[in-house]
Each structure stands twice: as structure tokens, then as C-alpha cells.
Design a protein around this motif. Sequence first.
Motif, PDB file in Angstrom:
ATOM      1  N   PHE A 216      36.681  33.073  44.441  1.00 54.96           N
ATOM      2  CA  PHE A 216      35.787  33.987  45.168  1.00 54.96           C
ATOM      3  C   PHE A 216      36.238  35.433  44.988  1.00 54.96           C
ATOM      4  N   ALA A 217      37.561  35.656  44.982  1.00 50.07           N
ATOM      5  CA  ALA A 217      38.100  37.028  44.938  1.00 50.07           C
ATOM      6  C   ALA A 217      38.352  37.537  43.528  1.00 50.07           C
ATOM      7  N   GLN A 218      38.033  36.750  42.522  1.00 51.42           N
ATOM      8  CA  GLN A 218      38.360  37.112  41.141  1.00 51.42           C
ATOM      9  C   GLN A 218      37.730  38.446  40.732  1.00 51.42           C
ATOM     10  N   ASP A 219      38.513  39.269  40.046  1.00 51.06           N
ATOM     11  CA  ASP A 219      38.053  40.563  39.498  1.00 51.06           C
ATOM     12  C   ASP A 219      37.622  41.545  40.582  1.00 51.06           C
ATOM     13  N   THR A 220      38.207  41.440  41.761  1.00 51.52           N
ATOM     14  CA  THR A 220      37.911  42.390  42.836  1.00 51.52           C
ATOM     15  C   THR A 220      39.217  42.966  43.373  1.00 51.52           C
ATOM     16  N   VAL A 221      39.080  44.018  44.168  1.00 52.85           N
ATOM     17  CA  VAL A 221      40.216  44.591  44.902  1.00 52.85           C
ATOM     18  C   VAL A 221      40.250  43.914  46.271  1.00 52.85           C
ATOM     19  N   LEU A 222      41.416  43.438  46.683  1.00 51.34           N
ATOM     20  CA  LEU A 222      41.557  42.815  47.999  1.00 51.34           C
ATOM     21  C   LEU A 222      41.714  43.906  49.065  1.00 51.34           C
ATOM     22  N   VAL A 223      41.032  43.726  50.185  1.00 48.54           N
ATOM     23  CA  VAL A 223      41.137  44.646  51.317  1.00 48.54           C
ATOM     24  C   VAL A 223      41.406  43.815  52.562  1.00 48.54           C
ATOM     25  N   ALA A 224      42.374  44.244  53.364  1.00 49.60           N
ATOM     26  CA  ALA A 224      42.657  43.552  54.622  1.00 49.60           C
ATOM     27  C   ALA A 224      43.227  44.565  55.600  1.00 49.60           C
TER      28      ALA A 224
END
Length: 328
Positions: A216-224
Motif C-alpha cells: 500500500f505504501a510503495q513509492d510514497t513518503v511515509l507521514v506519521a
Amino acid sequence: DYLALRLVDEFDIKFFRLRLQANGNRAQLDLIWTGQAMSTETVMSWEMDSMRFGAESTPLTVRDVVERHGGEMWFERERVRHEAFFRFLLPMASVQEQLEATQILQNDSRPEFYDFDLFQTTDQSSALEDRLLGELSFTVFDTETTGLNPSEGDQIIQIGAARIVNGKLLRQESFEQLVNPGRLIPAATVPIHGITQDMVRGKPPITEVLPAFYTFAQDTVLVAHNAAFDMKFLQLQERHTGLVFNHPVLDTLLLSAVVHPNQESHRLEAIAERFNITVLGRHTALGDAIVTAEVWLRLLPLLQAMGITTLRQAREAAQKTYYARLKY
């Protein structure tokens, strides 16, 4: 504060009084001054302007704040006394609301967490460093866990995530999964996240859930929010899953401190209130992920106004704040 500052700056008012009294089932609060009164047009523009406090600004207007509190506001003159005032009618808290507020304060946010290097450089982060923030896709995520000590055996019991593409939150593209932690959920934590042992019985283990989340998170920037906490839980699963989350990571807690360095609190609830974001599903993974996504979308233009426009610049600004906030 904002209205008083404008009266000082634009009408040179020197002295104010506050008057508070009951008005039926509401509280009536007046901000009173003596001297020049203003036109109705001026009052309306002040209500609708985005508020500024020195160098700091917020997208909220006076009307936004009043409506958020279920109140009303208007301007009046007392011609005999040569006074004018802004009047606010605000609902008084019921006994039940006061009890609920006490419970919320007891279920406060996690302590700030630093046991993870948010700023490690990887091939994926290097490839995206000079991309404009507005061009990137983001996976905003949150975890609920059995406790606050990932290195001492606490485990993930829920992951929730939402995706942001082209500056828009895609609510229909979300990820939400309960996880069987393979251990008992402490009874003391259930009132916080609402997840019981029965709810995770029969759910997949983290070794099955993480590959789906990774896709689901592939090729994205993670934000938390307080991202080091969530990332530490993911890191500790690398040996069991073979998955390394080497995505670049942005932390809304740290970036809130970049944008509003003089604010005392950068808890998720406090930031949401500053941005007039309605908090639904607090302490559920997807609920917190969506609130964090809304916060990120409001931080983005404020960062850009500060000249922080690329991923590299955002990570560097967050890193300075990170080390400034470290506690030993």
C-alpha cells in the motif's frame, strides 16, 4: 487576543475590560473598550480575515473559532458610556462534558519518542529529495499497540493509513487492519484504543499484515505523528518479515514545531484544534491517520510560505527541530 491586538494596532486602544456573566444556559463574554468605534464593514472583515499573531499566522478566522465552540459573536456600542464591545455567547459545559474532558486528559497522547533514526539516507529517499512536496504522494499512517515499549515486547494491534496524492486526501484509498499480537492486550490500555482480546482473536499476525501495508505504501513518503514510535515497531519486524521500510519519513510533530516554534504543545489534539480539524475516531489507527493527514495538508502551505518546498528541505528543517527537542 487577536481582536484586542487589532484594536491596539488600528485604533490605538490603550485599555480593555472583560465582563463575564450567565445568560440563560450560556456564558456571555464581552471585550470592552472606550474610544473610537468602528464600522460594521470593519467588524465583518475582522471576523473573516485569517488571524495573525506577529510573525505567526493561522488559516482560522474569528468566525471559525466561535463556530467551533458552538457560539455566537457580534459588535455593540454603549453610546451613553462611550464604550464599545465584542460580545460572545458561548455554551456552558455540562457536568457530563466536564467528566468526558477529564477522561480525555487522562488518555493523553504518547510521550515523544526518539528511539529511531528518522533521517537515515536510503536510495529511495535520495531519489525523492529534490522533488517538490506538492508533487509527492504520501502514505499517512498510525499504529495502535499493546503498550509504549516496542523494544520490550509490545506489539502492533492495528495499522491504519490514508493516501495523499496531488495535495488531496483520498479517503476512499485507505488501509485498516486489526492484528493479532500473539500476546495479551493489557487491560489498562483497552480504554485508550478500545481494542479488546476478542477483537484480535482470529485476525492475521503482523507477519501477514505488514506485506500488505508495505505494498500500500510503495513509492510514497511515509507521514506519521510522533513517527519514530511507529517506525520503531516496523523496524523490529524486519527480521521476521524481510521487509525494510526505507521510505523517507516526515513527522507532523516535528514539522508543527518548525511552523509554530512558539507553541507549547505539539500533541496531535492540540495541532488539530489550532487548525480547526474535527477529530473523529481518536486512538483508532485509521482515525488518527486521517487527522494526521488533515494536519499535514494544513502544514504544507505554511512550510512552503517559509521557503520549505522540497522533501530535502522539509527533512532538514525537521531534523533541526528533532535534535533541539531530544531529551536524555
